[in-house]
Scaffold this motif. Structure first.
Motif, PDB file in Angstrom:
ATOM      1  N   ASN A  41     -49.694  14.246  78.562  1.00  0.00           N
ATOM      2  CA  ASN A  41     -49.387  14.770  79.889  1.00  0.00           C
ATOM      3  C   ASN A  41     -49.893  13.798  80.942  1.00  0.00           C
ATOM      4  OD1 ASN A  41     -52.212  15.507  80.635  1.00  0.00           O
ATOM      5  ND2 ASN A  41     -51.992  16.810  78.850  1.00  0.00           N
ATOM      6  N   ASP A 110     -51.443  22.258  75.157  1.00  0.00           N
ATOM      7  CA  ASP A 110     -51.421  23.605  74.589  1.00  0.00           C
ATOM      8  C   ASP A 110     -50.934  23.569  73.141  1.00  0.00           C
ATOM      9  OD1 ASP A 110     -52.259  24.841  76.946  1.00  0.00           O
ATOM     10  OD2 ASP A 110     -50.217  24.911  77.734  1.00  0.00           O
ATOM     11  N   PHE A 111     -50.039  22.612  72.856  1.00  0.00           N
ATOM     12  CA  PHE A 111     -49.449  22.547  71.517  1.00  0.00           C
ATOM     13  C   PHE A 111     -49.601  21.155  70.909  1.00  0.00           C
ATOM     14  CE2 PHE A 111     -47.187  25.811  73.865  1.00  0.00           C
ATOM     15  CZ  PHE A 111     -47.107  26.849  72.942  1.00  0.00           C
ATOM     16  N   LEU A 134     -44.072  22.556  66.843  1.00  0.00           N
ATOM     17  CA  LEU A 134     -45.407  22.500  67.422  1.00  0.00           C
ATOM     18  C   LEU A 134     -46.167  23.780  67.120  1.00  0.00           C
ATOM     19  CD1 LEU A 134     -44.381  21.225  70.977  1.00  0.00           C
ATOM     20  CD2 LEU A 134     -45.072  19.841  69.023  1.00  0.00           C
ATOM     21  N   THR A 135     -47.475  23.650  67.026  1.00  0.00           N
ATOM     22  CA  THR A 135     -48.322  24.815  66.848  1.00  0.00           C
ATOM     23  C   THR A 135     -49.378  24.812  67.945  1.00  0.00           C
ATOM     24  OG1 THR A 135     -49.711  26.009  65.285  1.00  0.00           O
ATOM     25  CG2 THR A 135     -49.892  23.619  65.232  1.00  0.00           C
ATOM     26  N   LYS A 136     -49.887  25.994  68.256  1.00  0.00           N
ATOM     27  CA  LYS A 136     -50.832  26.106  69.363  1.00  0.00           C
ATOM     28  C   LYS A 136     -52.131  25.371  69.042  1.00  0.00           C
ATOM     29  CE  LYS A 136     -50.380  30.157  71.971  1.00  0.00           C
ATOM     30  NZ  LYS A 136     -50.656  31.576  72.189  1.00  0.00           N
ATOM     31  N   ASP A 139     -57.952  26.951  71.758  1.00  0.00           N
ATOM     32  CA  ASP A 139     -58.327  27.063  73.164  1.00  0.00           C
ATOM     33  C   ASP A 139     -59.803  26.664  73.245  1.00  0.00           C
ATOM     34  OD1 ASP A 139     -59.312  28.025  75.644  1.00  0.00           O
ATOM     35  OD2 ASP A 139     -57.586  29.369  75.780  1.00  0.00           O
ATOM     36  N   ALA A 158     -54.045  23.579  86.151  1.00  0.00           N
ATOM     37  CA  ALA A 158     -53.021  22.763  86.811  1.00  0.00           C
ATOM     38  C   ALA A 158     -51.716  23.524  86.682  1.00  0.00           C
ATOM     39  CB  ALA A 158     -52.911  21.415  86.113  1.00  0.00           C
ATOM     40  N   GLU A 159     -51.185  23.945  87.793  1.00  0.00           N
ATOM     41  CA  GLU A 159     -49.992  24.787  87.753  1.00  0.00           C
ATOM     42  C   GLU A 159     -48.889  24.202  88.626  1.00  0.00           C
ATOM     43  OE1 GLU A 159     -49.853  27.285  85.717  1.00  0.00           O
ATOM     44  OE2 GLU A 159     -51.982  27.501  85.236  1.00  0.00           O
ATOM     45  N   THR A 160     -47.647  24.540  88.304  1.00  0.00           N
ATOM     46  CA  THR A 160     -46.539  24.124  89.171  1.00  0.00           C
ATOM     47  C   THR A 160     -45.943  25.313  89.924  1.00  0.00           C
ATOM     48  OG1 THR A 160     -44.929  24.300  87.356  1.00  0.00           O
ATOM     49  CG2 THR A 160     -45.921  22.139  87.729  1.00  0.00           C
ATOM     50  N   GLU A 161     -46.353  26.545  89.549  1.00  0.00           N
ATOM     51  CA  GLU A 161     -45.895  27.732  90.278  1.00  0.00           C
ATOM     52  C   GLU A 161     -46.870  28.890  90.043  1.00  0.00           C
ATOM     53  OE1 GLU A 161     -42.029  28.967  88.724  1.00  0.00           O
ATOM     54  OE2 GLU A 161     -42.738  28.744  86.666  1.00  0.00           O
ATOM     55  N   ASN A 166     -51.815  32.678  88.088  1.00  0.00           N
ATOM     56  CA  ASN A 166     -52.096  32.029  86.810  1.00  0.00           C
ATOM     57  C   ASN A 166     -53.570  31.637  86.685  1.00  0.00           C
ATOM     58  OD1 ASN A 166     -49.499  32.176  85.724  1.00  0.00           O
ATOM     59  ND2 ASN A 166     -48.867  30.211  86.600  1.00  0.00           N
ATOM     60  N   LYS A 170     -56.575  32.988  84.044  1.00  0.00           N
ATOM     61  CA  LYS A 170     -57.320  32.035  83.226  1.00  0.00           C
ATOM     62  C   LYS A 170     -58.828  32.254  83.370  1.00  0.00           C
ATOM     63  CE  LYS A 170     -56.113  27.241  82.057  1.00  0.00           C
ATOM     64  NZ  LYS A 170     -55.289  26.090  82.490  1.00  0.00           N
ATOM     65  N   LYS A 174     -60.649  33.396  79.925  1.00  0.00           N
ATOM     66  CA  LYS A 174     -61.544  32.441  79.271  1.00  0.00           C
ATOM     67  C   LYS A 174     -63.011  32.710  79.609  1.00  0.00           C
ATOM     68  CE  LYS A 174     -58.044  28.772  79.505  1.00  0.00           C
ATOM     69  NZ  LYS A 174     -57.647  28.098  78.266  1.00  0.00           N
TER      70      LYS A 174
ATOM     71  N   VAL B  36     -45.239  18.354  83.622  1.00  0.00           N
ATOM     72  CA  VAL B  36     -46.544  17.773  83.294  1.00  0.00           C
ATOM     73  C   VAL B  36     -46.627  17.143  81.898  1.00  0.00           C
ATOM     74  CG1 VAL B  36     -47.802  19.261  84.907  1.00  0.00           C
ATOM     75  CG2 VAL B  36     -47.585  19.969  82.519  1.00  0.00           C
ATOM     76  N   PHE B  38     -44.946  15.020  78.411  1.00  0.00           N
ATOM     77  CA  PHE B  38     -43.941  14.060  77.980  1.00  0.00           C
ATOM     78  C   PHE B  38     -44.238  13.579  76.567  1.00  0.00           C
ATOM     79  CE2 PHE B  38     -47.214  11.842  80.490  1.00  0.00           C
ATOM     80  CZ  PHE B  38     -47.709  10.954  79.550  1.00  0.00           C
ATOM     81  N   ASP B 128     -46.940  31.353  69.474  1.00  0.00           N
ATOM     82  CA  ASP B 128     -47.901  30.598  68.678  1.00  0.00           C
ATOM     83  C   ASP B 128     -47.326  29.263  68.233  1.00  0.00           C
ATOM     84  OD1 ASP B 128     -50.060  32.145  68.855  1.00  0.00           O
ATOM     85  OD2 ASP B 128     -49.884  33.059  66.865  1.00  0.00           O
ATOM     86  N   MET B 130     -43.889  26.427  68.909  1.00  0.00           N
ATOM     87  CA  MET B 130     -42.894  26.012  69.880  1.00  0.00           C
ATOM     88  C   MET B 130     -42.072  24.932  69.197  1.00  0.00           C
ATOM     89  SD  MET B 130     -43.812  24.631  73.678  1.00  0.00           S
ATOM     90  CE  MET B 130     -42.794  23.325  74.325  1.00  0.00           C
TER      91      MET B 130
END
Lengths: 233, 233
Positions: A41, A110-111, A134-136, A139, A158-161, A166, A170, A174, B36, B38, B128, B130
């Motif tokens: 990222n 995240d994945f 992909l797997t998670k 955290d 870090a959010e875009t919306e 959000n 979190k 957490k 975010v 890539f 879980d 993706m």
């Protein structure tokens, strides 16, 4: 330099974080697809490096767990290089018990790919498409929260919306002591920029919106707030 | 600096590539998953930047199409920043006609996500896993080969196994004038290292294995071979 050295010795005598251990993470994790490819990222690591520097300036024993390799290590800070989220968690776990504060500025993926190929996946005439499962990822902050004794836990969102919603989610989810939220859809602040503007969330407090400032200035502000959250302060 | 400036003016008068246009690419392309995230690869861009510098030192008009942002632009070189392979091809296509040589040192992703999400994909309790569907990127050198008039075309092959066989295939398949093959499974050379060791392949010639050298030295060697391949030399 000699100036850095003297400043550091002075901070170790007088800083508000002297005799405190602070663990900071920085950079975007790199999740391997194969020996040459990865998912990552846009986090540059600048915010985390600035925080590590600010904490060291207050006399803390700082460990910086970094998944970026393009920035140089701040003076007097122990640096541990990692690639993916699993490795980052692992390096943090066996340093966690002695920490007074953990500041998670890294952008953890995240994945991650379910499988990491041992050889470069070749493009062939008959594979016009490809699917990556992909797997998670674990955290990290949630995992560390289960082992928490005295540590002040600081996260980033870090959010875009839906920034505030959000971020609030979190903070609660957490079990953080402080969450730093920023809108990465703006080009002038956030990932890879030199300036940042954030909103600070703490349990049972109104969100605090800081003015736009450089990442070093912001790092000093954040460390200042961490100081007030430490037990015995 | 003044030294760079004088050196450059001198090269424009005497260099073996004066009045020649050379297009160089560098870095690993970044294929967007969302705003975010890539998919990318380990190419640091160092080899491409070194080649651009070496070509400029021979007096060429150099355009560097770069998908890395962490290196500073070589003196006197026009730099064009791009992210993904499609954008790289696009920027190369409308500069291709006037080029005398194209040196493709960038590590172009073979695949890109079919869809790029406009907002950050959120992790939720019920996802879980993706799956990212990827589609093949355009083959830049193959695409440009169809528009080729006078251009000397140079490619790179980064392999982790069957180096010579994979490289020979690429030379033929992409109709290249020269292919530079290197084994990226070795940590001391290749991606992100300061040294490199390569094998040079040309049609109807035995492979030429160069000794290990710095990326700047290698860049000069490669540019030297490009000079001999130019029509009218």
């Amino acid at each position: 330099t000699i100036v850095d050295f003297v400043q550091q010795k002075w901070a170790q005598q007088t800083g508000r974080l002297r005799h405190r251990h602070v663990l900071v993470t920085a950079g975007g994790t790199r999740e391997r697809i194969d020996p040459v490819r990865f998912i990552s990222n846009d986090s540059s690591g600048k915010m985390g490096y600035a925080i590590a520097t600010a904490a060291a300036n207050e006399g803390a024993d700082v460990t910086l767990v970094s998944s970026t390799t393009t920035l140089s290590a701040p003076a007097g800070v122990e640096i541990v290089h990692v690639a993916g989220a699993k490795e980052m968690l692992n390096q943090m776990q066996h340093r966690f018990a002695q920490q007074d504060a953990v500041i998670m500025a890294a952008a953890v993926a995240d994945f991650r790919p379910v499988e990491e190929a041992t050889q470069k996946i070749k493009k062939t005439a008959d594979n016009d498409t490809m699917t990556i499962k992909l797997t998670k990822n674990p955290d990290i902050l949630k995992t560390l929260a289960t082992q928490k004794t005295k540590q002040v836990m600081v996260g980033f969102a870090a959010e875009t919306e839906h920034l505030l919603a959000n971020a609030q989610q979190k903070l609660t989810d957490k079990k953080l002591d402080m969450l730093v939220a920023n809108d990465v859809s703006r080009k002038d602040i956030g990932f890879n920029a030199d300036n940042n503007q954030v909103i600070i969330l703490r349990p049972n407090q109104e969100p605090e919106k800081l003015p736009i400032m450089t990442k070093s200035e912001l790092a000093a502000e954040l460390v200042d707030r961490v100081v007030t959250l430490l037990p015995g302060k």
